[in-house]
Scaffold this active site. Sequence first.
Site, PDB file in Angstrom:
ATOM      1  N   ASP A   8      31.687  41.893  37.768  1.00  0.00           N
ATOM      2  CA  ASP A   8      32.824  41.083  38.181  1.00  0.00           C
ATOM      3  C   ASP A   8      32.426  40.399  39.503  1.00  0.00           C
ATOM      4  OD1 ASP A   8      35.544  40.198  38.671  1.00  0.00           O
ATOM      5  OD2 ASP A   8      35.674  41.847  40.098  1.00  0.00           O
ATOM      6  N   ASP A  10      34.949  38.454  42.077  1.00  0.00           N
ATOM      7  CA  ASP A  10      35.926  38.601  43.171  1.00  0.00           C
ATOM      8  C   ASP A  10      36.257  40.064  43.420  1.00  0.00           C
ATOM      9  OD1 ASP A  10      36.461  35.785  43.783  1.00  0.00           O
ATOM     10  OD2 ASP A  10      37.187  35.721  41.719  1.00  0.00           O
ATOM     11  N   GLU A  53      47.345  30.330  36.602  1.00  0.00           N
ATOM     12  CA  GLU A  53      48.352  31.254  36.071  1.00  0.00           C
ATOM     13  C   GLU A  53      49.168  31.854  37.218  1.00  0.00           C
ATOM     14  OE1 GLU A  53      45.166  31.101  35.338  1.00  0.00           O
ATOM     15  OE2 GLU A  53      44.951  31.038  33.154  1.00  0.00           O
ATOM     16  N   ARG A  54      48.477  32.152  38.335  1.00  0.00           N
ATOM     17  CA  ARG A  54      49.125  32.746  39.520  1.00  0.00           C
ATOM     18  C   ARG A  54      50.121  31.761  40.136  1.00  0.00           C
ATOM     19  NH1 ARG A  54      44.442  34.720  42.390  1.00  0.00           N
ATOM     20  NH2 ARG A  54      44.535  36.168  40.658  1.00  0.00           N
ATOM     21  N   LYS A  79      42.092  23.253  45.166  1.00  0.00           N
ATOM     22  CA  LYS A  79      41.877  24.602  45.721  1.00  0.00           C
ATOM     23  C   LYS A  79      40.420  25.042  45.523  1.00  0.00           C
ATOM     24  CE  LYS A  79      41.539  29.204  44.951  1.00  0.00           C
ATOM     25  NZ  LYS A  79      40.729  29.927  43.943  1.00  0.00           N
ATOM     26  N   THR A 116      33.719  36.996  34.939  1.00  0.00           N
ATOM     27  CA  THR A 116      34.717  36.764  35.980  1.00  0.00           C
ATOM     28  C   THR A 116      35.914  35.966  35.477  1.00  0.00           C
ATOM     29  OG1 THR A 116      35.089  35.761  38.150  1.00  0.00           O
ATOM     30  CG2 THR A 116      33.478  34.679  36.743  1.00  0.00           C
ATOM     31  N   THR A 118      37.391  33.928  37.581  1.00  0.00           N
ATOM     32  CA  THR A 118      37.301  32.677  38.315  1.00  0.00           C
ATOM     33  C   THR A 118      36.388  31.701  37.565  1.00  0.00           C
ATOM     34  OG1 THR A 118      37.274  31.900  40.598  1.00  0.00           O
ATOM     35  CG2 THR A 118      35.338  33.095  39.855  1.00  0.00           C
ATOM     36  N   ASP A 177      36.344  45.944  40.336  1.00  0.00           N
ATOM     37  CA  ASP A 177      37.100  46.412  41.508  1.00  0.00           C
ATOM     38  C   ASP A 177      38.596  46.542  41.230  1.00  0.00           C
ATOM     39  OD1 ASP A 177      37.391  43.480  41.455  1.00  0.00           O
ATOM     40  OD2 ASP A 177      38.599  43.856  43.236  1.00  0.00           O
TER      41      ASP A 177
HETATM   42  C1  XBP Z   1      39.903  37.365  40.347  1.00  0.00           C
HETATM   43  C2  XBP Z   1      41.044  36.449  40.202  1.00  0.00           C
HETATM   44  C3  XBP Z   1      40.895  35.013  40.492  1.00  0.00           C
HETATM   45  C4  XBP Z   1      40.775  34.610  41.930  1.00  0.00           C
HETATM   46  C5  XBP Z   1      40.990  33.113  42.038  1.00  0.00           C
HETATM   47  O1  XBP Z   1      39.973  38.382  39.344  1.00  0.00           O
HETATM   48  O2  XBP Z   1      42.093  36.833  39.761  1.00  0.00           O
HETATM   49  O3  XBP Z   1      42.035  34.398  39.986  1.00  0.00           O
HETATM   50  O4  XBP Z   1      41.747  35.280  42.692  1.00  0.00           O
HETATM   51  O5  XBP Z   1      40.149  32.388  41.220  1.00  0.00           O
HETATM   52  P1  XBP Z   1      38.684  39.170  38.835  1.00  0.00           P
HETATM   53  P2  XBP Z   1      40.635  31.011  40.528  1.00  0.00           P
HETATM   54  O6  XBP Z   1      37.921  39.642  40.044  1.00  0.00           O
HETATM   55  O7  XBP Z   1      39.255  40.323  38.043  1.00  0.00           O
HETATM   56  O8  XBP Z   1      37.849  38.263  37.962  1.00  0.00           O
HETATM   57  O9  XBP Z   1      41.620  30.354  41.443  1.00  0.00           O
HETATM   58  O10 XBP Z   1      39.370  30.199  40.365  1.00  0.00           O
HETATM   59  O11 XBP Z   1      41.248  31.356  39.190  1.00  0.00           O
HETATM   60 MG    MG Z   2      37.642  41.522  40.793  1.00  0.00          MG
END
Ligand code: XBP
Ligand code: MG
Length: 228
Positions: A8, A10, A53-54, A79, A116, A118, A177
């Site tokens: 992963d 992030d 989505e967020r 962003k 990921t 992202t 994580d």
């Molecule tokens: C990471 C995320 C991502 C980032 C933002 O989750 O949820 O949405 O916060 O990235 P994970 P984007 O580590 O489980 O992959 O804005 O590019 O979506």
């Molecule tokens: Mg993560």
Amino acid sequence: TLRALIFDVDGTLAETEEAHRLAFNETFAAASLGWHWTVADYRRLLATTGGKERMRRHRDDIGAREPCDETIADLHQRKTIRYADILHGGGLTLRPGVQDLVAAARDGGLKLAVATTTSRPNVDALCRACWGLLSDQVFDVVAAGDEVSAKKPAPDVFLLALERLGLAASEAIAFEDSLNGLRSAKAAGLRVIVTPSIYTCGEDFSAADRLLPDLAALPAPDLLRLWT
Ligand code: XBP
Ligand code: MG
């Protein structure tokens, strides 16, 4: 036998979420949207994976009808550009043990992959900032959230990484994580090592195969056993 490690990004490779939060807030301010996400807001909002989505979730939570989904997609592109600029500005480091594990795995002949939520440009920005390399110089395979129809906790992105590696789930280990990430990797049939991050430290990781504070805490004998 073990043939690949799937990471992963992030929270696992680096503590990126504060850079994401800053990029969101700068984008909201530049668009005069009147939105600002505090650490507490963001902790709650992270349960919704994916930036677009967020933002839609936040709009719905506050009972607003705007911005529309199309505008949200446009804001999210801005962003992503801001996020790359923030990482380019420096200061982001890999989490403890990541650099050594990646180097040891490469030396040991293992394949390296990313799965990921992202998008690919953010993986590129991180690899450039932390390794000074392009993402395909660090990883054999990159599977990103914008390439699958269902984001984590759905298994799609880990299944895509396995498909591109040409491997079965039994031949790889996932590093995560978050609970959403753990669920995603487990649903893909993978063994999972979890290293909780600043935003995920309170989550329930009882389904993990190993739970460690960070990857520097992966004992050297275990590290060898991983791929023998
Ligand atoms: C990471 C995320 C991502 C980032 C933002 O989750 O949820 O949405 O916060 O990235 P994970 P984007 O580590 O489980 O992959 O804005 O590019 O979506
Ligand atoms: Mg993560």
